[in-house]
Design an enzyme around this catalytic site. Structure first.
Site, mmCIF file in Angstrom:
data_model
loop_
_atom_site.group_PDB
_atom_site.id
_atom_site.type_symbol
_atom_site.label_atom_id
_atom_site.label_comp_id
_atom_site.label_asym_id
_atom_site.label_seq_id
_atom_site.Cartn_x
_atom_site.Cartn_y
_atom_site.Cartn_z
ATOM 1 N N GLY A 301 0.931 -1.260 -0.076
ATOM 2 C CA GLY A 301 -0.293 0.053 0.041
ATOM 3 C C GLY A 301 0.934 1.312 -0.190
ATOM 4 C CB SER A 302 0.202 4.550 1.393
ATOM 5 O OG SER A 302 -1.150 4.536 0.981
#
Lengths: 578, 104
Positions: A301-302
């Site tokens: 993810g981020s």
């Protein structure tokens, strides 16, 4: 006087008698000498053998498995000699061992087992020559059993491994099995280094059991080696306590924390929940024994975003001061939509990272060829083994294929479509702190700094790190990761977990960062898997753990905090009486 | 019969004097033999002592290991933290509260 009597008065020598006597005496001596010569010269072996049978013994010197300590010499694994009680059922039967049942009862009592169970093992097969009655008996109990003098019951040395750190470092250290062979973790990987072999030597013992002569060595023993890990037990303990609390509070399935030294690549702490107590082997469950920080992979993810920015900066497709338009906060690519949580307006690179804007990241990722981006991510350690050299490490996954749709390239930029381990992530963030140098991860304490590899140019690494400072400040996604005194650069990540056929409702909450920004020392990654509480964002779940571990660890390492307070100088004024 | 009076003692002494080197060597042989016996006795005693010291070392090693375990469990960090916070009312200062003292 008659002639006869006169003859008798004069003694006469009777020759044959003399010869017989002299002959007998000579024979006596000859036979004695002959016997002596026979024993001494012709057949000395037999008596020597008899003597050796009575005096020669082979002694073996037992060695204990090597110690495992942390970097400050605190014990993480210690072996202590214990005894195993075993029986020779044939001998027990031959020597009529069951005559005195009181002794067996006493044995059963001291072993805390029913006497019938013990007798059953001995009686079941009278022809058997070996059966364990009880293993890992403490020396005190063993002495008692020895004094019971049960015929056919013997003691054997073995050793038991204790782990003073208990569940705090359980997955990392691993355990040994009952035969003292490492089966998990470091115990497994460094088994031959830690194991020694007993030396055996022939000795001559006197009647009262003292060794009077040392003869040849039957078997050259090998002394075991100790192992010094790079772990700092203080940080390890702190990380475990904080992670355990967070895992329980968020009712998460599992969690991991990795703490790396930015400048050497040494692992200072590596903890996982749920853990187990390695000193109680009865209730071991495989899912608790896995060192999740390096075996489990997930889509990051981020947290991957800073490295996409770094890649684009390095490739020159965007500039430091570039402002990227994200209007209207969502973007249509190939029939699918990439969206931000809200529209943030035109943003600089730092703002894109601080707000974790997917649209901005997509634009950055699409500005460069996908192969270049993938190659770049690989060079900072994705998809590669970290160098920790422990069994079960996973390398993560980066797809290596020709065709990428634009949407796939977009998702790549915010951390989907590739998998990492927490350890890899920590190593990547350490690169930001070490001015772009990638070090191999080491679990052993290093004597000198390893050879690193410059994978990001120092300027880019520095500027990306400074962009991440905003994340923990007001307006960022992880204000809870803010530490007063230690400016920290980090990034949150909240990734949906993939299930068969798409993405499910479970999340992986993460926070990764380096601190202090002015002179980075540590890179920490916190991963909390499937939090089931109200909160599931990385900034709410993982960031507090990060802040607690980072500030505590930096304090323990005596890193000077940056505070506005005036520094106290030791005054040079002598405090003499006025 | 006027044979010269012989002094037996004198003869013996003279004879011994004539073979003095043999005597010296014989004494040395005997001395040497005794020394061999003595040395092997001493060496046996030393071997015994050595062995006892080795056993003592092993015993001390075991004791050390047990003491280590005891020390580790008593000095466990979470236990220290608990004792410090609960019983001694101590607390760890925040980084912002830390005061750095520089040695001149």
């Amino acid at each position: 006087m008659s002639k006869q009597a006169k003859r008798k008065q004069k003694p006469e020598l009777i020759h044959w008698r003399l010869y017989v006597v002299v002959g007998l005496v000579c024979l006596l001596f000859v036979s004695l000498i002959g016997r002596a010569a026979y024993i001494q010269i012709i057949e000395p072996e037999k008596l020597r053998h008899e003597s050796d049978m009575r005096t020669l013994r082979t002694t073996s010197r037992e060695v204990q498995r090597g110690l495992i300590t942390d970097r400050n010499g605190e014990m993480l694994a210690v072996s202590v000699p214990v005894r195993a009680v075993w029986a020779d059922p044939k001998q027990v039967h031959d020597k009529n061992g069951f005559a005195d049942m009181r002794r067996w009862q006493a044995l059963a009592d001291v072993l805390h087992e029913p006497v019938d169970a013990i007798l059953e093992r001995v009686k079941s097969n009278p022809k058997k020559r070996f059966t364990y009655l009880k293993r890992q008996v403490t020396p005190g109990v063993a002495d008692y059993i020895g004094q019971l003098k049960l015929p056919g019951v013997f003691l054997k040395s073995e050793s038991r491994r204790y782990y003073p750190a208990g569940e705090i470092a359980a997955q990392l250290i691993g355990i040994t099995n009952i035969d003292d062979i490492g089966i998990e973790g470091i115990e497994n990987t460094y088994n031959s280094w830690l194991t020694g072999t007993p030396s055996k030597q022939k000795v001559r013992k006197s009647r009262d059991g003292h060794v009077v002569e040392r003869l040849d060595i039957v078997q050259e023993g090998e002394s075991p080696n100790d192992l010094v890990l790079s772990i700092d037990q203080r940080i390890q303990q702190l990380a475990y306590r904080e992670l355990k609390r967070a895992t329980e509070m968020n009712r998460a399935t599992s969690g991991s924390v990795v703490v790396l030294d930015v400048h050497t690549g040494e692992v200072l702490a590596m903890v996982n929940t749920p853990s187990y107590n390695p000193n109680a082997r009865e209730k071991l469950k495989p899912y608790r024994m896995r060192n999740r920080a390096m075996t489990d992979t997930y889509e990051p993810g981020s947290v991957i975003k800073p490295f996409v920015v770094a890649a684009a900066l390095e490739a020159g497709t965007i500039k430091q001061d570039e402002v990227i338009k994200t209007y209207p906060g969502l973007m249509r690519i190939g029939g699918k939509i990439v969206r931000d949580s809200r529209y943030y307006g035109d943003m600089s690179l730092a703002e894109i990272l601080v707000h974790s804007s997917n649209v901005g990241m997509t634009k950055i990722a699409l500005s460069m060829p996908v192969q270049q981006l993938l190659g770049y991510l690989q060079s900072v350690g994705l998809g590669n083994y970290s160098g920790i050299n422990l069994a079960g490490e996973s390398a993560g996954l980066i797809h290596d294929r020709r065709r990428w749709s634009e949407f796939e390239r977009a998702t790549l930029s915010f951390g989907y479509g590739l998998t990492v381990t927490p350890l890899q992530l920590a190593r990547m963030y350490a690169v930001l702190g070490s001015k772009g140098v990638l070090y191999p991860v080491s679990i052993l304490k290093l004597k000198q700094k390893p050879q690193g590899e410059q994978v990001i140019s120092p300027a880019v690494a520095q500027s990306v790190m400074h962009m991440l400072v905003g994340v923990t400040q007001k307006g960022g996604t992880a204000t809870q990761a803010h530490i007063d005194g230690y400016p920290t650069a980090g990034k949150t990540g909240t990734a949906r977990k993939a299930v068969a056929g798409g993405y499910g409702d479970d999340y992986v909450a993460q926070f990764a960062g380096v601190a202090p920004v002015n002179d980075p020392r540590l890179a920490i990654v916190v991963v909390i898997n499937e939090p089931k509480g109200d909160k599931y964002y990385g900034g709410d779940v993982a960031a507090p753990v990060y802040a607690a571990v980072m500030s505590g660890a930096l304090q323990m390492l005596n890193v000077e905090p940056m505070t506005a307070k005036a520094q106290v100088q030791l005054a040079g004024i002598p405090r003499s009486a006025e | 019969m006027s044979k010269p009076q012989l002094n037996l003692t004198r003869i013996i002494v003279l004879d011994l004097w004539r073979h003095k080197w043999v005597l010296v060597v014989a004494t040395l042989v005997v001395l040497n033999a005794i020394l061999v016996v003595y040395t092997s006795h001493v060496s046996r005693k030393l071997t015994t002592q050595w062995d006892q010291l080795l056993q003592e070392r092993d015993r001390l090693d075991i004791e050390w290991r047990n003491l280590l375990l005891e020390e580790q469990s008593l000095a466990e960090h979470s236990r220290i933290t608990r004792v410090a916070t609960k019983e001694l009312n101590m607390s760890r200062p925040l980084p912002s509260e830390e005061v750095v003292v520089r040695l001149p």
